[in-house]
Motif scaffolding. Structure first.
Motif, mmCIF file in Angstrom:
data_model
loop_
_atom_site.group_PDB
_atom_site.id
_atom_site.type_symbol
_atom_site.label_atom_id
_atom_site.label_comp_id
_atom_site.label_asym_id
_atom_site.label_seq_id
_atom_site.Cartn_x
_atom_site.Cartn_y
_atom_site.Cartn_z
ATOM 1 N N THR A 91 50.936 -15.161 2.459
ATOM 2 C CA THR A 91 50.750 -13.987 1.429
ATOM 3 C C THR A 91 51.924 -13.340 1.075
ATOM 4 O OG1 THR A 91 48.428 -13.988 2.151
ATOM 5 C CG2 THR A 91 49.298 -12.498 0.353
ATOM 6 N N ASN A 92 52.299 -13.221 -0.098
ATOM 7 C CA ASN A 92 53.460 -12.407 -0.582
ATOM 8 C C ASN A 92 52.887 -11.015 -0.937
ATOM 9 O OD1 ASN A 92 55.703 -11.383 -1.302
ATOM 10 N ND2 ASN A 92 56.044 -12.706 -3.187
ATOM 11 N N PHE A 93 53.185 -10.068 -0.497
ATOM 12 C CA PHE A 93 52.867 -8.757 -0.768
ATOM 13 C C PHE A 93 53.670 -8.244 -1.425
ATOM 14 C CE2 PHE A 93 49.995 -9.422 2.942
ATOM 15 C CZ PHE A 93 48.897 -9.389 2.424
ATOM 16 N N SER A 94 54.888 -8.675 -1.754
ATOM 17 C CA SER A 94 56.090 -7.929 -2.370
ATOM 18 C C SER A 94 55.840 -7.659 -3.897
ATOM 19 C CB SER A 94 57.325 -8.853 -2.351
ATOM 20 O OG SER A 94 57.541 -9.124 -0.918
ATOM 21 N N ASP A 95 56.848 -6.920 -4.661
ATOM 22 C CA ASP A 95 56.814 -6.586 -5.970
ATOM 23 C C ASP A 95 57.279 -7.818 -6.884
ATOM 24 O OD1 ASP A 95 55.323 -4.063 -5.393
ATOM 25 O OD2 ASP A 95 57.056 -3.164 -5.353
ATOM 26 N N GLY A 96 58.069 -8.507 -6.067
ATOM 27 C CA GLY A 96 58.663 -9.759 -6.658
ATOM 28 C C GLY A 96 58.448 -10.985 -6.114
ATOM 29 N N PRO A 97 58.868 -12.214 -6.681
ATOM 30 C CA PRO A 97 58.626 -13.424 -6.150
ATOM 31 C C PRO A 97 59.579 -13.680 -4.993
ATOM 32 C CG PRO A 97 60.022 -13.697 -8.098
ATOM 33 C CD PRO A 97 59.682 -12.191 -7.913
ATOM 34 N N ALA A 98 59.161 -14.441 -3.971
ATOM 35 C CA ALA A 98 59.848 -14.777 -2.898
ATOM 36 C C ALA A 98 59.762 -16.211 -2.267
ATOM 37 C CB ALA A 98 59.589 -13.931 -1.833
ATOM 38 N N THR A 99 60.884 -16.554 -1.825
ATOM 39 C CA THR A 99 60.869 -18.261 -1.455
ATOM 40 C C THR A 99 60.887 -18.315 0.072
ATOM 41 O OG1 THR A 99 61.997 -18.642 -3.562
ATOM 42 C CG2 THR A 99 62.151 -20.377 -1.605
ATOM 43 N N PHE A 100 60.227 -19.259 0.600
ATOM 44 C CA PHE A 100 60.234 -19.348 1.989
ATOM 45 C C PHE A 100 60.397 -20.743 2.505
ATOM 46 C CE2 PHE A 100 57.068 -16.061 0.720
ATOM 47 C CZ PHE A 100 57.608 -14.800 1.348
ATOM 48 N N ALA A 101 60.969 -20.779 3.563
ATOM 49 C CA ALA A 101 61.039 -22.206 4.206
ATOM 50 C C ALA A 101 59.999 -22.128 5.308
ATOM 51 C CB ALA A 101 62.287 -22.490 5.000
ATOM 52 N N VAL A 102 59.008 -23.267 5.174
ATOM 53 C CA VAL A 102 57.795 -23.217 6.077
ATOM 54 C C VAL A 102 57.956 -24.453 6.858
ATOM 55 C CG1 VAL A 102 55.251 -23.367 6.098
ATOM 56 C CG2 VAL A 102 56.435 -22.383 4.121
ATOM 57 N N TYR A 103 57.927 -24.246 8.393
ATOM 58 C CA TYR A 103 58.107 -25.316 9.115
ATOM 59 C C TYR A 103 57.670 -25.125 10.479
ATOM 60 C CZ TYR A 103 62.002 -22.410 10.816
ATOM 61 O OH TYR A 103 62.681 -21.109 11.421
ATOM 62 N N ALA A 104 57.382 -26.230 11.209
ATOM 63 C CA ALA A 104 56.675 -25.996 12.601
ATOM 64 C C ALA A 104 57.468 -26.061 13.695
ATOM 65 C CB ALA A 104 55.590 -27.068 12.904
ATOM 66 N N GLY A 105 57.522 -25.846 14.967
ATOM 67 C CA GLY A 105 58.384 -26.016 15.834
ATOM 68 C C GLY A 105 57.889 -25.609 17.044
ATOM 69 N N ASP A 106 58.578 -26.025 18.287
ATOM 70 C CA ASP A 106 58.172 -25.976 19.902
ATOM 71 C C ASP A 106 57.876 -24.438 19.988
ATOM 72 O OD1 ASP A 106 58.063 -28.755 20.115
ATOM 73 O OD2 ASP A 106 60.056 -28.681 20.921
ATOM 74 N N GLY A 107 57.217 -24.000 20.997
ATOM 75 C CA GLY A 107 57.361 -22.732 21.432
ATOM 76 C C GLY A 107 57.914 -22.403 22.611
ATOM 77 N N VAL A 108 58.851 -21.162 22.827
ATOM 78 C CA VAL A 108 59.389 -20.777 23.959
ATOM 79 C C VAL A 108 59.194 -19.206 24.045
ATOM 80 C CG1 VAL A 108 61.235 -22.496 23.436
ATOM 81 C CG2 VAL A 108 61.493 -20.193 22.397
ATOM 82 N N VAL A 109 59.563 -18.828 25.172
ATOM 83 C CA VAL A 109 59.409 -17.412 25.546
ATOM 84 C C VAL A 109 60.779 -17.025 25.818
ATOM 85 C CG1 VAL A 109 58.419 -15.660 26.908
ATOM 86 C CG2 VAL A 109 56.872 -17.374 26.085
ATOM 87 N N SER A 110 61.061 -15.866 25.151
ATOM 88 C CA SER A 110 62.784 -15.424 25.478
ATOM 89 C C SER A 110 62.503 -14.603 26.705
ATOM 90 C CB SER A 110 63.240 -14.569 24.162
ATOM 91 O OG SER A 110 62.342 -13.354 24.049
ATOM 92 N N ASP A 111 63.815 -14.212 27.076
ATOM 93 C CA ASP A 111 64.192 -13.504 28.335
ATOM 94 C C ASP A 111 63.489 -12.191 28.103
ATOM 95 O OD1 ASP A 111 65.115 -15.306 30.012
ATOM 96 O OD2 ASP A 111 67.162 -14.828 29.500
ATOM 97 N N SER A 112 63.347 -11.673 26.758
ATOM 98 C CA SER A 112 62.665 -10.214 26.643
ATOM 99 C C SER A 112 60.962 -10.448 26.597
ATOM 100 C CB SER A 112 63.034 -9.742 25.237
ATOM 101 O OG SER A 112 62.482 -10.639 24.450
ATOM 102 N N GLY A 113 60.505 -11.531 26.886
ATOM 103 C CA GLY A 113 59.120 -11.759 26.884
ATOM 104 C C GLY A 113 58.315 -12.132 25.686
ATOM 105 N N HIS A 114 59.252 -12.393 24.721
ATOM 106 C CA HIS A 114 58.298 -12.647 23.433
ATOM 107 C C HIS A 114 58.358 -14.088 22.980
ATOM 108 C CE1 HIS A 114 59.714 -8.192 22.329
ATOM 109 N NE2 HIS A 114 58.601 -8.210 22.662
ATOM 110 N N PHE A 115 57.405 -14.387 22.341
ATOM 111 C CA PHE A 115 57.228 -15.733 21.992
ATOM 112 C C PHE A 115 58.038 -16.130 20.819
ATOM 113 C CE2 PHE A 115 55.138 -19.848 22.098
ATOM 114 C CZ PHE A 115 54.766 -20.046 20.809
#
Length: 380
Positions: A91-115
């Motif tokens: 969903t684009n909640f912005s006041d103007g149009p927006a373009t996105f690259a949509v893709y899938a990938g493998d999951g990792v957890v960084s050293d900061s603990g975030h997925f």
């Protein structure tokens, strides 16, 4: 940075330089609010270059074919060779149009603990490679695994996806995610993206185990002889099993015979299979020449996961030379001071005696040393 199902990213024009040139690694996926909006040379973008009005806000949520369904993430347990169809709503909640690259990938957890997901330029090799994005209204297919989607203000699109597990897939967790990354123009890709996490588990017998690896130690003495020094311990808690686990990592050190024990512990909220989490511990330890101990990794189940296997932890020995340099320096100063005082007293006594002898000699008085018995006299 992490993926959360209801994440919102805000790109604020000209605030933070996070826009590498096309082909460069984008920033990590993060839930909550992220800031972007400058070109690759650091100059603020003009409004309309993919960020109308300077601000873009969007979400990526789990959904059915009708739209978002309130789930936080996509979660499936599948047999080898099985498949399932899912959806994500962008969903684009912005006041103007927006373009996105949509893709899938493998999951990792960084050293900061975030997925997180690796950059979109890298081909997934695990759970992310099992995801195929379907066609969506207004979406342009870039290749077999990614779409380019432009949304008008307030518009939402539901993207179907299919997860197909290979017949030879190993049992256990295979984390993945689907992201929508903000695209500005044709040459600049902003490092701002959000997505939905996929908890993919292949059914079968699994192992649940953790082990500390790559343990290193460093002794840092205190130059205050009346204070302890610091032992720096660095290691990684590795998930050597097949399912994600949380962990309690603890380091224990002590001198000979267990004297002056010190402990450091920390909680690790998630370690994915085949990955590891970095732990850096600082322990205040007295310099007892040789300090020994161990690091331990104790696992437990994350959140609502179900793990039908015994949880096994691991341990590794630790040792470090804790030489008491400041204490030795103090001892040298004290002993040297005592010896110096004794030497000065002896020298002073010798100097006084030499002056007495000179004075007696000048007066014509013969000074004779005392006899062995300590008595003097004349015969009667």
């Amino acid at each position: 940075m992490r993926i959360l199902g209801r994440a919102v990213v805000v790109a604020v024009l000209g605030v933070l330089v996070v826009a590498p040139a096309a082909g460069a690694a984008p920033g990590p996926v993060r839930g909550g609010t992220a800031v972007a909006g400058t070109s690759d040379d650091g100059a603020p973008q003009e409004p309309g270059a993919g960020t109308p009005g300077g601000t873009v806000t969007w979400t990526v949520q789990p959904a059915t074919a009708e739209g978002p369904d309130g789930r936080i993430s996509l979660r499936h347990v599948l047999d080898p060779g099985a498949s399932v169809t899912e959806h994500v709503a962008i969903t684009n909640f912005s006041d103007g149009p927006a373009t996105f690259a949509v893709y899938a990938g493998d999951g990792v957890v960084s050293d900061s603990g975030h997925f997180d997901l690796p950059p979109g330029d890298g081909a997934p090799r695990d759970g992310g490679a099992w995801i195929t994005l379907g066609d969506a209204p207004g979406a342009e297919r870039v290749d077999d695994r990614s779409l380019r989607l432009t949304l008008e203000p307030g518009a939402a699109v539901t993207v179907p996806l299919t997860v197909t597990v290979p017949a030879d897939a190993t049992p256990g967790d295979h984390p993945a995610g689907v992201v929508a990354e903000l695209v500005a123009g044709d040459t600049v890709r902003l490092a701002a993206r959000v997505g939905t996490r996929l908890h993919l588990r292949v059914a079968g017998d699994v192992a649940a185990s953790l082990a500390p690896q790559d343990v290193t130690t460093r002794w840092e003495p205190s130059w205050n002889p009346f204070a302890p020094g610091t032992v720096h311990v660095r290691y990684r808690v590795a998930n050597t099993g097949d399912v994600r686990l949380a962990a309690r990592a603890a380091t224990t050190l002590a001198g000979p015979f267990g004297v002056a024990e010190a402990e450091h512990s920390t909680q690790i909220r998630e370690v994915l299979p085949g990955q590891s989490a970095l732990v850096e511990a600082e322990l205040r330890v007295w310099p007892l020449v040789r300090v020994t101990g161990h690091v331990d990794a104790r696992p437990w189940v994350v959140g609502e996961d179900v793990v039908d296997a015994a949880l096994r932890g691991g341990s590794a020995d630790v040792s470090v030379w804790a030489v008491p340099w400041s204490q030795l320096a103090l001892l040298v100063l004290v002993v040297g001071g005592v010896l110096l005082v004794r030497w000065r007293r002896r020298r002073t006594a010798q100097q006084v005696q030499a002056r007495v002898d000179e004075a007696l000699a000048a007066a014509g008085v013969t000074h004779e040393p005392a006899s062995a018995t300590g008595a003097t006299g004349t015969a009667s």
